[in-house]
Every structure is written in structure tokens, then in C-alpha cells.
Design a protein around this motif. Structure first.
Motif, mmCIF file in Angstrom:
data_model
loop_
_atom_site.group_PDB
_atom_site.id
_atom_site.type_symbol
_atom_site.label_atom_id
_atom_site.label_comp_id
_atom_site.label_asym_id
_atom_site.label_seq_id
_atom_site.Cartn_x
_atom_site.Cartn_y
_atom_site.Cartn_z
ATOM 1 N N MET A 189 56.884 -8.790 -21.547
ATOM 2 C CA MET A 189 56.076 -7.574 -22.162
ATOM 3 C C MET A 189 57.282 -6.161 -22.038
ATOM 4 O O MET A 189 58.014 -6.898 -20.577
ATOM 5 C CB MET A 189 55.138 -6.738 -20.856
ATOM 6 C CG MET A 189 54.985 -5.216 -20.591
ATOM 7 S SD MET A 189 53.597 -4.490 -19.508
ATOM 8 C CE MET A 189 53.800 -5.429 -18.017
ATOM 9 N N ASN A 190 57.791 -5.779 -22.862
ATOM 10 C CA ASN A 190 58.956 -4.813 -22.778
ATOM 11 C C ASN A 190 58.758 -3.312 -22.429
ATOM 12 O O ASN A 190 58.239 -2.843 -22.704
ATOM 13 C CB ASN A 190 59.707 -4.779 -23.852
ATOM 14 C CG ASN A 190 61.431 -3.664 -24.008
ATOM 15 O OD1 ASN A 190 61.371 -3.627 -22.408
ATOM 16 N ND2 ASN A 190 62.201 -4.058 -24.700
ATOM 17 N N LEU A 191 58.778 -2.627 -20.896
ATOM 18 C CA LEU A 191 58.581 -1.366 -20.226
ATOM 19 C C LEU A 191 59.673 -0.864 -20.379
ATOM 20 O O LEU A 191 60.097 0.803 -20.309
ATOM 21 C CB LEU A 191 58.297 -1.635 -18.857
ATOM 22 C CG LEU A 191 56.851 -2.100 -18.894
ATOM 23 C CD1 LEU A 191 56.531 -2.003 -17.511
ATOM 24 C CD2 LEU A 191 56.138 -1.819 -19.498
ATOM 25 N N ASN A 192 60.786 -1.483 -21.173
ATOM 26 C CA ASN A 192 62.287 -0.335 -21.089
ATOM 27 C C ASN A 192 62.348 0.615 -22.432
ATOM 28 O O ASN A 192 62.856 1.273 -22.649
ATOM 29 C CB ASN A 192 63.532 -1.290 -21.377
ATOM 30 C CG ASN A 192 64.089 -2.663 -19.838
ATOM 31 O OD1 ASN A 192 63.386 -1.454 -18.891
ATOM 32 N ND2 ASN A 192 64.025 -3.318 -20.619
ATOM 33 N N LYS A 193 61.083 0.097 -23.388
ATOM 34 C CA LYS A 193 60.935 0.962 -24.874
ATOM 35 C C LYS A 193 60.805 2.111 -24.133
ATOM 36 O O LYS A 193 60.780 3.276 -25.557
ATOM 37 C CB LYS A 193 60.345 0.589 -25.731
ATOM 38 C CG LYS A 193 58.922 0.201 -25.129
ATOM 39 C CD LYS A 193 57.933 -0.540 -26.886
ATOM 40 C CE LYS A 193 57.278 -1.193 -25.726
ATOM 41 N NZ LYS A 193 56.502 -1.789 -27.438
ATOM 42 N N TYR A 194 60.101 2.453 -23.135
ATOM 43 C CA TYR A 194 59.465 3.801 -22.866
ATOM 44 C C TYR A 194 60.038 4.561 -21.764
ATOM 45 O O TYR A 194 60.753 4.044 -21.171
ATOM 46 C CB TYR A 194 57.893 3.097 -22.003
ATOM 47 C CG TYR A 194 56.701 2.938 -22.365
ATOM 48 C CD1 TYR A 194 55.928 3.263 -23.134
ATOM 49 C CD2 TYR A 194 56.509 1.340 -22.157
ATOM 50 C CE1 TYR A 194 55.131 2.023 -23.999
ATOM 51 C CE2 TYR A 194 56.081 0.454 -23.118
ATOM 52 C CZ TYR A 194 54.969 0.906 -23.805
ATOM 53 O OH TYR A 194 54.118 0.454 -24.722
ATOM 54 N N SER A 195 60.169 6.235 -22.044
ATOM 55 C CA SER A 195 60.916 7.157 -21.164
ATOM 56 C C SER A 195 59.824 6.653 -19.787
ATOM 57 O O SER A 195 58.527 6.634 -19.850
ATOM 58 C CB SER A 195 60.624 8.193 -21.846
ATOM 59 O OG SER A 195 59.107 9.286 -22.194
#
Length: 70
Positions: A1-7
Motif C-alpha cells: 500500500m502506497n500512502l505517499n500518493k495522497y496529500s
């Protein structure tokens, strides 16, 4: 899961929605053997359904779903 794509704003919304999901799950299914989904599954499913229906608040979306069921 990549949460870095969210602001940061989106992450806060996600956490608020997940928190509401957990609380509502316990209230709605307290007598069930079911367990709430993990954050990744929540993001892939429930959260996306909520966004696709045009909601930004999980509690408002739940109210909408409960009205449909009645």
C-alpha cells in the motif's frame, strides 16, 4: 500500500473515514463474528465506493446507505 500518493488533507480524510467505519462496524455488527477490514482493503473498496458516490464524509455515506436499506 502506497500512502505517499495522497496529500496530507486526503490522508486526514482517509483516517477520519476509517475511524468512522470502525465505529459504525462495531455499532452495526456487534452481535456478529465478523471483523472490520484492514486499512488497505478499506481504501480499495469502501472508501472508493464512498468517493464514487460523491461523498467526502463516511458518516454521510453510511446515512445514505442506511436510507436505501430501509
Amino acid at each position: 500500500m502506497n500512502l505517499n500518493k495522497y496529500s496530507k488533507k486526503e490522508l486526514i480524510q482517509i483516517l477520519e473515514c476509517y475511524n468512522t467505519y470502525i465505529i459504525a462496524f462495531e455499532e452495526d455488527r456487534w452481535d456478529s463474528d465478523a471483523y472490520p477490514v484492514c486499512l488497505e482493503e478499506f481504501l480499495d473498496n469502501e472508501y472508493q465506493y464512498m468517493l464514487n458516490d460523491g461523498y467526502t464524509s463516511y458518516s454521510e455515506w453510511l446515512d445514505y446507505l442506511r436510507e436505501i436499506d430501509d
